[in-house]
Each structure stands twice: as structure tokens, then as C-alpha cells.
Write an enzyme that holds these catalytic residues in place. Sequence first.
Site, PDB file in Angstrom:
ATOM      1  N   GLU A  93       0.859  -1.186   0.000  1.00 14.31           N
ATOM      2  CA  GLU A  93       0.000   0.000   0.000  1.00 14.31           C
ATOM      3  C   GLU A  93       0.899   1.241   0.000  1.00 14.31           C
ATOM      4  O   GLU A  93       1.845   1.315   0.779  1.00 14.31           O
ATOM      5  CB  GLU A  93      -0.901  -0.020   1.240  1.00 14.31           C
ATOM      6  N   ASP A 140       5.586   1.350  -4.289  1.00 12.47           N
ATOM      7  CA  ASP A 140       4.872   1.113  -5.531  1.00 12.47           C
ATOM      8  C   ASP A 140       4.892  -0.371  -5.872  1.00 12.47           C
ATOM      9  O   ASP A 140       5.955  -0.995  -5.973  1.00 12.47           O
ATOM     10  CB  ASP A 140       5.535   1.910  -6.661  1.00 12.47           C
ATOM     11  N   ASP A 170      -9.153   1.837  -7.708  1.00 12.73           N
ATOM     12  CA  ASP A 170      -9.739   3.075  -8.232  1.00 12.73           C
ATOM     13  C   ASP A 170     -10.389   2.778  -9.583  1.00 12.73           C
ATOM     14  O   ASP A 170      -9.723   2.314 -10.509  1.00 12.73           O
ATOM     15  CB  ASP A 170      -8.641   4.127  -8.398  1.00 12.73           C
ATOM     16  N   LYS A 182     -17.279  -2.461   5.749  1.00 14.02           N
ATOM     17  CA  LYS A 182     -18.383  -1.541   6.077  1.00 14.02           C
ATOM     18  C   LYS A 182     -18.875  -0.843   4.813  1.00 14.02           C
ATOM     19  O   LYS A 182     -20.071  -0.677   4.602  1.00 14.02           O
ATOM     20  CB  LYS A 182     -17.908  -0.487   7.084  1.00 14.02           C
ATOM     21  N   PHE A 183     -17.937  -0.460   3.985  1.00 10.32           N
ATOM     22  CA  PHE A 183     -18.243   0.219   2.732  1.00 10.32           C
ATOM     23  C   PHE A 183     -19.097  -0.678   1.836  1.00 10.32           C
ATOM     24  O   PHE A 183     -20.098  -0.252   1.258  1.00 10.32           O
ATOM     25  CB  PHE A 183     -16.918   0.566   2.053  1.00 10.32           C
ATOM     26  N   GLU A 184     -18.709  -1.960   1.772  1.00 15.69           N
ATOM     27  CA  GLU A 184     -19.442  -2.897   0.926  1.00 15.69           C
ATOM     28  C   GLU A 184     -20.822  -3.195   1.498  1.00 15.69           C
ATOM     29  O   GLU A 184     -21.813  -3.277   0.765  1.00 15.69           O
ATOM     30  CB  GLU A 184     -18.638  -4.190   0.791  1.00 15.69           C
TER      31      GLU A 184
END
Length: 239
Positions: free
Chosen positions: A93, A120, A143, A218-220
Site C-alpha cells: 500500500e 509502488d 480506483d 463496512k463500505f461494501e
Amino acid sequence: MSEVTTNEYNQDGKLIRKVRSFVRREGRLTKGQENAMNECWPTMGIDYQPELLNWKEVFGNDNPVVLEIGFGMGASLVEMAKNAPEKNFLGIEVHSPGVGACLSDARDAGLTNLRAMCHDAVEVFANMIPDSSLSTLQLFFPDPWHKKRHHKRRIVQLDFAEMVRQKLTIGEGVFHMATDWENYAQHMIEVMNQAPGYENIAQDGDFVPRPEDRPLTKFEARGHRLGHGVWDIKFRRVS
């Protein structure tokens, strides 16, 4: 975050060790994340260096290695490592607060089978990951670059698929993708269908059911409540 390295020398001027510390810049790392970076990096952090890793040296065993690119704040990666002690997990990350949060959670969970890098991923793959050595490569919710003119920026392209293929074990290694953008899901399928040396392991159509070993974020969960879809894609390296 900026990384500060100070060296310690003995009386003869010989380098004893490099002391590394992570310093907050512009308030991006919380104090807890900064402390976790400094405390956990010697045991759970891997520095970038242009030489191949030896997984047995990294983890102390020969267990299968799961690598995740772009783990965000690391909650699902930590959960997976906790639920599968028979596997080793490496997360890459570039967002240093996410690395700090991941290390903090991994430390609190007492994990010994998780390592993290803050670099990277393409450079890491090119110079540090041995060929045919990964059981799974995970790319969850990258993204989407949803504007059409930005689609060329999406990470899943033919050259990326080939880079991943070389690192997966032949006949068993799996490239697992997940996205909540249907357009990106279709893009992933189109790319992977063209990529040589892979087969889609979905039994019905292009997509696999959400695997139980991929934690629900949580987002999902919020997306599900709002009626949003999530697409899981798994391609196995066959040659």
C-alpha cells in the site's frame, strides 16, 4: 509521511544498524499509526530493495503466500490473516496512514503471518517477488477511474495481468479481483479474457459468488443496503 534513517556506528566507525523512524507530515499519520509504524516495522515491515524475497526467510515457514495490492486501511487484510493462520499474507500500500493502521490492527490481533510494504507495487513485483511463488494475488476495489477518458489509468490492463501471471504458481495460483463498479467489472473480464495463460474459474457466467474468505467491509455492506452490486472475479494461471 517521511521516513528518517539514522545510523549507529561502533567505535571503529563500523555500521551497527540503521535506525528507521516514520515521521508525521501534514498530520496525515495519527499518533497511533506513527507509533505502530515505528514499533512494528522491524518485525512486520519489509523495506523495498531490488532483490528477490525468500518467503521462508520472510515468514519462517513454507505456507502459501497471498499478496494484496492496495489494502487501504488494512481491516480486511488483517481479518483474512487472522482467519487463515495456515497462509502468509503480504500487503502493499502506498498510503502510509493505511500501512500504519494495518500494522496497528495486526499487532493488536497478535498476528505473525502478515507483512506490509509501503511502496509502488509495480516496482516491488519487478524486483522483489519471485516468479511462480504466489498462491493468490488480491486486488479489491481499485480506483475505478469511472470517466471514460480515464479508463486507460485503470490498473487492470494486459501488461498488469501478465506481470501478475508470472508471479502466480502455475496451475493453482489465482488472481482475485473485486469491484463495485459494473463497468470496471466488465473491463476486467474483457482484459482477462484476452490475457494469455489464464482461465476464468467461474462456474456460472463471468463472475464468482462473493467468497466467504473475503471479509465484508463496512463500505461494501453499506453498498448492499443501498442496492449496489459487487463483482468478484477469479482467474487461475494455467500456463
